[in-house]
Design a protein around this motif. Structure first.
Motif, PDB file in Angstrom:
ATOM      1  N   SER A 212       6.020  -1.304   6.828  1.00  0.00           N
ATOM      2  CA  SER A 212       5.182  -2.077   5.913  1.00  0.00           C
ATOM      3  C   SER A 212       4.275  -3.030   6.680  1.00  0.00           C
ATOM      4  O   SER A 212       3.092  -3.203   6.352  1.00  0.00           O
ATOM      5  CB  SER A 212       6.056  -2.860   4.922  1.00  0.00           C
ATOM      6  OG  SER A 212       6.767  -1.976   4.085  1.00  0.00           O
TER       7      SER A 212
ATOM      8  N   CYS B 213       3.601  12.998  -2.313  1.00  0.00           N
ATOM      9  CA  CYS B 213       3.342  11.805  -1.506  1.00  0.00           C
ATOM     10  C   CYS B 213       4.577  10.931  -1.470  1.00  0.00           C
ATOM     11  O   CYS B 213       5.149  10.618  -2.525  1.00  0.00           O
ATOM     12  CB  CYS B 213       2.171  11.008  -2.088  1.00  0.00           C
ATOM     13  SG  CYS B 213       0.570  11.714  -1.771  1.00  0.00           S
TER      14      CYS B 213
ATOM     15  N   THR C 130       5.991   7.219  -0.867  1.00  0.00           N
ATOM     16  CA  THR C 130       5.403   5.906  -1.015  1.00  0.00           C
ATOM     17  C   THR C 130       6.356   4.833  -0.551  1.00  0.00           C
ATOM     18  O   THR C 130       7.491   4.755  -1.022  1.00  0.00           O
ATOM     19  CB  THR C 130       5.025   5.658  -2.479  1.00  0.00           C
ATOM     20  OG1 THR C 130       4.228   6.733  -2.945  1.00  0.00           O
ATOM     21  CG2 THR C 130       4.273   4.349  -2.632  1.00  0.00           C
ATOM     22  N   LEU C 131       5.920   4.041   0.420  1.00  0.00           N
ATOM     23  CA  LEU C 131       6.755   2.935   0.881  1.00  0.00           C
ATOM     24  C   LEU C 131       6.719   1.792  -0.138  1.00  0.00           C
ATOM     25  O   LEU C 131       5.661   1.469  -0.623  1.00  0.00           O
ATOM     26  CB  LEU C 131       6.248   2.444   2.237  1.00  0.00           C
ATOM     27  CG  LEU C 131       6.518   3.375   3.417  1.00  0.00           C
ATOM     28  CD1 LEU C 131       5.816   2.856   4.651  1.00  0.00           C
ATOM     29  CD2 LEU C 131       8.003   3.492   3.680  1.00  0.00           C
TER      30      LEU C 131
ATOM     31  N   LYS D 281       0.825  -1.196   0.000  1.00  0.00           N
ATOM     32  CA  LYS D 281       0.000   0.000   0.000  1.00  0.00           C
ATOM     33  C   LYS D 281       0.865   1.255   0.000  1.00  0.00           C
ATOM     34  O   LYS D 281       1.855   1.341   0.710  1.00  0.00           O
ATOM     35  CB  LYS D 281      -0.918   0.009   1.221  1.00  0.00           C
ATOM     36  CG  LYS D 281      -1.850   1.215   1.253  1.00  0.00           C
ATOM     37  CD  LYS D 281      -2.891   1.093   2.329  1.00  0.00           C
ATOM     38  CE  LYS D 281      -3.813   2.301   2.316  1.00  0.00           C
ATOM     39  NZ  LYS D 281      -4.895   2.212   3.285  1.00  0.00           N
ATOM     40  N   HIS D 282       0.465   2.225  -0.825  1.00  0.00           N
ATOM     41  CA  HIS D 282       1.188   3.482  -0.927  1.00  0.00           C
ATOM     42  C   HIS D 282       0.487   4.531  -0.076  1.00  0.00           C
ATOM     43  O   HIS D 282      -0.706   4.761  -0.243  1.00  0.00           O
ATOM     44  CB  HIS D 282       1.257   3.934  -2.379  1.00  0.00           C
ATOM     45  CG  HIS D 282       1.867   2.911  -3.288  1.00  0.00           C
ATOM     46  ND1 HIS D 282       3.093   2.334  -3.050  1.00  0.00           N
ATOM     47  CD2 HIS D 282       1.409   2.350  -4.425  1.00  0.00           C
ATOM     48  CE1 HIS D 282       3.368   1.479  -4.008  1.00  0.00           C
ATOM     49  NE2 HIS D 282       2.371   1.464  -4.847  1.00  0.00           N
TER      50      HIS D 282
ATOM     51  N   SER E  15      11.438   5.838   0.111  1.00  0.00           N
ATOM     52  CA  SER E  15      10.159   6.028  -0.536  1.00  0.00           C
ATOM     53  C   SER E  15      10.308   6.620  -1.926  1.00  0.00           C
ATOM     54  O   SER E  15      11.279   7.303  -2.237  1.00  0.00           O
ATOM     55  CB  SER E  15       9.289   6.970   0.309  1.00  0.00           C
ATOM     56  OG  SER E  15       9.297   6.572   1.661  1.00  0.00           O
ATOM     57  N   GLU E  16       9.302   6.368  -2.733  1.00  0.00           N
ATOM     58  CA  GLU E  16       9.203   6.999  -4.039  1.00  0.00           C
ATOM     59  C   GLU E  16       8.286   8.211  -3.913  1.00  0.00           C
ATOM     60  O   GLU E  16       7.573   8.356  -2.933  1.00  0.00           O
ATOM     61  CB  GLU E  16       8.629   6.012  -5.063  1.00  0.00           C
ATOM     62  CG  GLU E  16       9.465   4.749  -5.219  1.00  0.00           C
ATOM     63  CD  GLU E  16       8.765   3.711  -6.067  1.00  0.00           C
ATOM     64  OE1 GLU E  16       7.693   4.024  -6.609  1.00  0.00           O
ATOM     65  OE2 GLU E  16       9.289   2.593  -6.161  1.00  0.00           O
ATOM     66  N   ARG E  17       8.289   9.067  -4.931  1.00  0.00           N
ATOM     67  CA  ARG E  17       7.415  10.227  -4.902  1.00  0.00           C
ATOM     68  C   ARG E  17       6.686  10.346  -6.241  1.00  0.00           C
ATOM     69  O   ARG E  17       6.929  11.245  -7.021  1.00  0.00           O
ATOM     70  CB  ARG E  17       8.226  11.491  -4.605  1.00  0.00           C
ATOM     71  CG  ARG E  17       8.978  11.390  -3.286  1.00  0.00           C
ATOM     72  CD  ARG E  17       9.413  12.719  -2.774  1.00  0.00           C
ATOM     73  NE  ARG E  17      10.488  13.283  -3.577  1.00  0.00           N
ATOM     74  CZ  ARG E  17      11.076  14.449  -3.314  1.00  0.00           C
ATOM     75  NH1 ARG E  17      10.673  15.175  -2.299  1.00  0.00           N
ATOM     76  NH2 ARG E  17      12.051  14.905  -4.070  1.00  0.00           N
TER      77      ARG E  17
END
Length: 342
Positions: free
Chosen positions: A293, A339, A341-342, A2-3, A327-329
């Protein structure tokens, strides 16, 4: 996986070798860095008569933080409503929203955030210190923010409303947030065992409102990240010792990691610390990624809010930066912040 967006809750920790001015400067620097790294929001918590915490006046501190940043949402995590007249809070946050439209969060809590003697000094009367009064005072506050003509007018009146959140560490606020259709932030860092039951109550009791069509749950979690698991635990120990002293009625400023490492915990104290560690994210980036997570998998949280009590500013910044780098964005959040994002 889940993000979810990631946010920060800060208490402006006061270290043993510093003063409150330095603590507030450090919080300001952390807010600037959090914005650059892409965190969704930056909240400060109201606590009183605690020498290790300099965030006793959220509205004042938020005015400064909002002026020193450009895009990140800033807010209270929270304003403790029993300490304040609803009209005063409506005026303060109406002013903030007028100055920084679309960036202000008003997180509301029902605990005093202090001992009973200090709570009485804040409110000057026992009236309003009861949990039974909280729903009525919350309703009054929201009505004043919305410009209800049957209520005293909160001036300045912003063109829009601050985003109102309800905070809690039990199912009382979870149910109330659901019934009012408000976003809900649960204090997992205070009450890890109660997180999933409270979120279930929130989702089951949720009614769509002018605020939300669907429930939105944020989980606040203690997170300390460093290059190794061992060093992360070393950094976390001052916060554990300061909390022990607070619970013992002898609050202190945040001790050094060396002082905390040398402290001889009694069996009862060690058991208390081990209980506090349950649900924390603590360790290297890989370890913290797995822990966060797992927390997301269990709770289904829509957002995570990270907090810690780390002694040195450089270590505190490094902790949040390491988590940001996990995380990503890929998307833009609802408030215009990136945002994570894991």
């Amino acid at each position: 996986m889940k993000h979810v967006p990631l946010s920060i809750l800060d208490l402006a920790p006061v270290s043993s070798n510093a003063d409150t001015s330095e603590a507030l400067r450090n919080t300001t620097e952390l807010a600037r860095r959090a914005e650059a790294w892409g965190y969704q929001r930056f909240w400060v918590a109201e606590h009183h008569n605690m020498p290790a915490i300099a965030s006793s006046s959220p509205a004042v501190l938020l005015a400064h933080l909002a002026a020193m940043t450009r895009t990140i949402r800033v807010g209270s995590g929270g304003v403790m409503l029993p300490n304040h007249a609803p009209l005063v809070v409506a005026e303060q946050f109406g002013t903030l929203e007028s100055l920084h439209p679309g960036r202000i969060d008003l997180g509301i809590g029902r605990a005093p955030g202090t001992d009973q003697r200090t709570a009485l000094a804040l409110r000057r009367t026992m009236q309003g210190l009861s949990a039974e009064d909280f729903p009525a005072e919350l309703t009054e506050l929201i009505a004043m923010l919305a410009g209800d003509p049957t209520r005293p007018q909160a001036v300045p009146t912003a063109a829009g409303l601050p985003q109102v959140w309800l905070l809690g560490s039990s199912d009382f606020s979870a149910r109330l947030a659901g019934l009012l259709g408000l976003p809900f932030s649960f204090a997992h860092h205070f009450s890890a065992a109660s997180t999933e039951p409270a979120l279930a109550v929130y989702r089951q009791s949720f009614r769509p409102s002018q605020w939300l069509d669907e429930p939105y749950a944020m989980v606040a979690v203690s997170a300390t990240c460093a290059d190794t698991d061992e060093y992360a635990e070393y950094l976390a120990k001052p916060g554990w010792l300061a909390f022990l002293r607070l619970r013992a009625g002898a609050p202190i400023r945040l001790p050094t990691p060396e002082e905390a490492a040398a402290y001889q915990f009694s069996p009862a104290e060690r058991a208390f610390v081990e209980q506090r560690r349950i649900g924390q994210a603590l360790g290297s980036p890989a370890t913290v990624a797995g822990q966060l997570s797992e927390l997301l998998g269990r709770t289904g949280a829509d957002e995570l809010m990270l907090t810690n009590q780390v002694y040195e500013l450089a270590d505190r910044l490094r902790s949040y930066q390491l988590i940001a780098e996990l995380s990503e964005r890929p998307a833009v959040g609802p408030a215009g912040s990136l945002c994570l994002t894991l």
